[in-house]
Design an enzyme around this catalytic site. Structure first.
Site, mmCIF file in Angstrom:
data_model
loop_
_atom_site.group_PDB
_atom_site.id
_atom_site.type_symbol
_atom_site.label_atom_id
_atom_site.label_comp_id
_atom_site.label_asym_id
_atom_site.label_seq_id
_atom_site.Cartn_x
_atom_site.Cartn_y
_atom_site.Cartn_z
ATOM 1 N N ARG A 121 0.654 -3.738 7.215
ATOM 2 C CA ARG A 121 1.591 -3.042 8.094
ATOM 3 C C ARG A 121 2.327 -3.765 8.999
ATOM 4 O O ARG A 121 3.486 -3.265 9.447
ATOM 5 C CB ARG A 121 0.675 -1.815 9.067
ATOM 6 C CG ARG A 121 0.131 -0.493 8.118
ATOM 7 C CD ARG A 121 -0.816 0.030 8.642
ATOM 8 N NE ARG A 121 -2.044 -0.561 8.482
ATOM 9 C CZ ARG A 121 -3.181 -0.024 8.539
ATOM 10 N NH1 ARG A 121 -3.276 1.244 9.052
ATOM 11 N NH2 ARG A 121 -4.421 -0.643 8.282
ATOM 12 N N LYS A 152 0.260 -7.495 -3.064
ATOM 13 C CA LYS A 152 -1.177 -7.100 -3.650
ATOM 14 C C LYS A 152 -0.750 -5.521 -3.886
ATOM 15 O O LYS A 152 -0.175 -4.674 -3.176
ATOM 16 C CB LYS A 152 -1.967 -6.898 -2.582
ATOM 17 C CG LYS A 152 -3.196 -6.401 -2.735
ATOM 18 C CD LYS A 152 -4.389 -6.572 -1.609
ATOM 19 C CE LYS A 152 -4.070 -5.282 -0.461
ATOM 20 N NZ LYS A 152 -4.422 -4.115 -1.067
ATOM 21 N N ASP A 194 0.891 -1.038 -0.040
ATOM 22 C CA ASP A 194 -0.054 0.126 0.016
ATOM 23 C C ASP A 194 0.924 1.393 0.230
ATOM 24 O O ASP A 194 0.996 1.798 1.012
ATOM 25 C CB ASP A 194 -0.879 -0.107 1.149
ATOM 26 C CG ASP A 194 -1.862 -1.141 1.156
ATOM 27 O OD1 ASP A 194 -2.518 -1.650 0.039
ATOM 28 O OD2 ASP A 194 -2.256 -1.691 2.118
ATOM 29 N N GLN A 239 -8.597 -1.789 10.977
ATOM 30 C CA GLN A 239 -9.241 -3.029 10.825
ATOM 31 C C GLN A 239 -10.397 -3.351 12.147
ATOM 32 O O GLN A 239 -9.685 -3.097 13.239
ATOM 33 C CB GLN A 239 -8.355 -4.183 10.391
ATOM 34 C CG GLN A 239 -7.478 -3.766 9.445
ATOM 35 C CD GLN A 239 -7.911 -4.168 7.991
ATOM 36 O OE1 GLN A 239 -9.043 -4.619 7.868
ATOM 37 N NE2 GLN A 239 -7.031 -4.422 7.154
ATOM 38 N N THR A 252 -12.989 -5.666 5.887
ATOM 39 C CA THR A 252 -12.572 -6.223 7.431
ATOM 40 C C THR A 252 -12.737 -4.925 8.435
ATOM 41 O O THR A 252 -12.521 -4.877 9.599
ATOM 42 C CB THR A 252 -11.416 -6.755 7.418
ATOM 43 O OG1 THR A 252 -10.180 -5.948 6.643
ATOM 44 C CG2 THR A 252 -11.109 -8.295 6.978
ATOM 45 N N ASP A 283 -6.009 -5.574 -6.572
ATOM 46 C CA ASP A 283 -7.008 -5.344 -5.761
ATOM 47 C C ASP A 283 -7.831 -4.059 -6.026
ATOM 48 O O ASP A 283 -7.494 -2.984 -5.528
ATOM 49 C CB ASP A 283 -6.455 -5.360 -4.400
ATOM 50 C CG ASP A 283 -7.636 -5.080 -3.251
ATOM 51 O OD1 ASP A 283 -8.601 -5.458 -3.514
ATOM 52 O OD2 ASP A 283 -7.247 -4.609 -2.137
ATOM 53 N N LEU A 284 -8.493 -4.048 -7.119
ATOM 54 C CA LEU A 284 -9.123 -2.918 -7.581
ATOM 55 C C LEU A 284 -10.741 -3.091 -7.098
ATOM 56 O O LEU A 284 -11.510 -2.052 -7.252
ATOM 57 C CB LEU A 284 -9.167 -2.595 -8.957
ATOM 58 C CG LEU A 284 -7.788 -2.428 -9.648
ATOM 59 C CD1 LEU A 284 -7.545 -2.173 -10.887
ATOM 60 C CD2 LEU A 284 -6.806 -1.255 -8.757
ATOM 61 N N LYS A 285 -11.204 -4.100 -6.749
ATOM 62 C CA LYS A 285 -12.661 -4.123 -6.498
ATOM 63 C C LYS A 285 -13.664 -3.583 -7.210
ATOM 64 O O LYS A 285 -14.409 -2.849 -6.894
ATOM 65 C CB LYS A 285 -12.852 -3.508 -4.918
ATOM 66 C CG LYS A 285 -11.991 -3.928 -3.904
ATOM 67 C CD LYS A 285 -12.032 -3.342 -2.316
ATOM 68 C CE LYS A 285 -11.147 -3.927 -1.389
ATOM 69 N NZ LYS A 285 -9.724 -3.438 -1.507
ATOM 70 N N LEU A 286 -13.706 -4.149 -8.497
ATOM 71 C CA LEU A 286 -14.506 -3.622 -9.471
ATOM 72 C C LEU A 286 -15.996 -3.651 -9.046
ATOM 73 O O LEU A 286 -16.275 -4.829 -8.381
ATOM 74 C CB LEU A 286 -14.248 -4.220 -10.765
ATOM 75 C CG LEU A 286 -13.336 -3.596 -11.685
ATOM 76 C CD1 LEU A 286 -11.906 -3.667 -11.322
ATOM 77 C CD2 LEU A 286 -13.445 -4.254 -13.068
ATOM 78 N N HIS A 287 -17.010 -2.878 -9.324
ATOM 79 C CA HIS A 287 -18.516 -2.927 -8.861
ATOM 80 C C HIS A 287 -18.853 -1.686 -9.864
ATOM 81 O O HIS A 287 -18.902 -0.459 -9.627
ATOM 82 C CB HIS A 287 -18.404 -2.347 -7.386
ATOM 83 C CG HIS A 287 -19.771 -2.414 -6.998
ATOM 84 N ND1 HIS A 287 -20.074 -2.473 -5.622
ATOM 85 C CD2 HIS A 287 -20.957 -2.756 -7.559
ATOM 86 C CE1 HIS A 287 -21.323 -2.822 -5.502
ATOM 87 N NE2 HIS A 287 -22.068 -2.812 -6.516
ATOM 88 N N ASP A 288 -19.743 -2.328 -10.946
ATOM 89 C CA ASP A 288 -20.424 -1.432 -11.764
ATOM 90 C C ASP A 288 -21.322 -2.141 -12.464
ATOM 91 O O ASP A 288 -21.663 -3.301 -12.087
ATOM 92 C CB ASP A 288 -19.135 -0.949 -12.866
ATOM 93 C CG ASP A 288 -19.848 0.669 -13.253
ATOM 94 O OD1 ASP A 288 -21.000 0.795 -13.657
ATOM 95 O OD2 ASP A 288 -18.945 1.606 -13.116
ATOM 96 N N ILE A 289 -22.135 -1.615 -13.537
ATOM 97 C CA ILE A 289 -23.049 -2.744 -14.237
ATOM 98 C C ILE A 289 -22.218 -3.881 -14.930
ATOM 99 O O ILE A 289 -20.923 -3.617 -15.318
ATOM 100 C CB ILE A 289 -23.805 -1.503 -15.330
ATOM 101 C CG1 ILE A 289 -23.076 -1.018 -16.461
ATOM 102 C CG2 ILE A 289 -24.586 -0.710 -14.666
ATOM 103 C CD1 ILE A 289 -23.691 -0.434 -17.579
ATOM 104 N N ARG A 301 -2.918 -9.600 11.778
ATOM 105 C CA ARG A 301 -2.004 -8.880 12.296
ATOM 106 C C ARG A 301 -1.035 -9.824 13.292
ATOM 107 O O ARG A 301 -1.798 -10.697 13.840
ATOM 108 C CB ARG A 301 -2.304 -7.723 13.259
ATOM 109 C CG ARG A 301 -3.105 -6.638 12.484
ATOM 110 C CD ARG A 301 -2.096 -5.529 11.786
ATOM 111 N NE ARG A 301 -3.066 -4.467 11.381
ATOM 112 C CZ ARG A 301 -3.255 -4.326 10.196
ATOM 113 N NH1 ARG A 301 -3.270 -5.436 9.450
ATOM 114 N NH2 ARG A 301 -3.997 -3.283 9.985
#
Length: 236
Positions: free
Chosen positions: A215, A32, A10, A194, A123, A59-65, A185
């Protein structure tokens, strides 16, 4: 499929990412790439990490039509990532479309289709927040298991969930359905933002297939030692 530790890189630039990975010595851990790094560097960061010998979870978490997600996945298939994801909340139809796009893009490039998984509940989300903000009036484990069932119905390979829900997911979807679990962790680390967290050893006991660790490794004084500790505790 063997268990593995995925390091959440990250960071905000390729320079930071490479500086961190140099601390891994000759190891080439699974990494990631999230929104921050991908939006800063674009496809080049994926290609660079693949050339260096890393497996990559995008890790782009696509969410669309459905049609939009299908087209996006077809493009992402050309990057050669090993794993990518969508939001399970996008419905079974959207997840099916994502899989179709990923399969088509992979076939056109002559490569193997990446694993496709769906995010159930983040999470950082508590049951209280889920009820109040999202109006989902069920317990967390039941919601996550249902989202996982939908992902399996759509043909996906697994889900992102807390290690605490891995058992319920496997009971619902079978042992071969993957659980990729952030919120991990070391026992002596701060849990940050988290909410549903546990240790690498406990995640192993709970049946996680992959753990995503940020982390506890990237913020450690000796990242390579922290990574090796994580592998010992989770993989054995």
């Amino acid at each position: 499929m063997s268990k593995d530790v995925i390091i959440a890189c990250d960071f905000s630039s390729s320079e930071e990412t490479l500086e961190f990975l140099e601390k891994m010595g000759d190891k080439r851990p699974y990494v990631k790439i999230g929104m921050e790094l991908y939006y800063a560097e674009g496809p080049a960061i994926v290609k660079m990490l693949k050339l260096r010998g890393h497996k990559v979870f995008l890790d782009l978490k696509l969410h669309d039509i459905p049609n939009t997600v299908k087209k996006a996945m077809k493009v992402l298939a050309g990057l050669g990532v090993d794993m990518c994801n969508v939001h399970a909340g996008g419905t079974v139809d959207m997840m099916k479309a994502a899989l179709e796009g990923l399969a088509e893009g992979s076939a056109e490039k002559g490569g193997e289709r990446p694993l496709l998984i769906a995010v159930t509940q983040l999470t950082s989300t508590t049951e209280e927040r889920m009820r109040r903000d999202l109006l989902i009036d069920e317990d967390m484990e039941k919601v996550v298991a249902h989202y996982a069932f939908n992902a399996k119905e759509a043909g996906l390979d697994g889900v992102v969930c807390s290690p605490l829900e891995s058992k319920a997911v496997h009971e619902t979807c079978g042992s071969g359905f993957l659980t990729v679990t952030p919120g991990v962790r070391f026992a002596d680390d701060d849990k940050g933002d988290q909410a549903r967290v546990t240790t690498p050893a406990r995640a192993k006991e709970l049946g996680s297939d992959y753990i995503v660790v940020g982390r506890s490794i990237t913020g450690a004084e000796d990242p390579q030692a922290a990574y090796e500790r994580c592998v010992r505790e989770f993989v054995g």
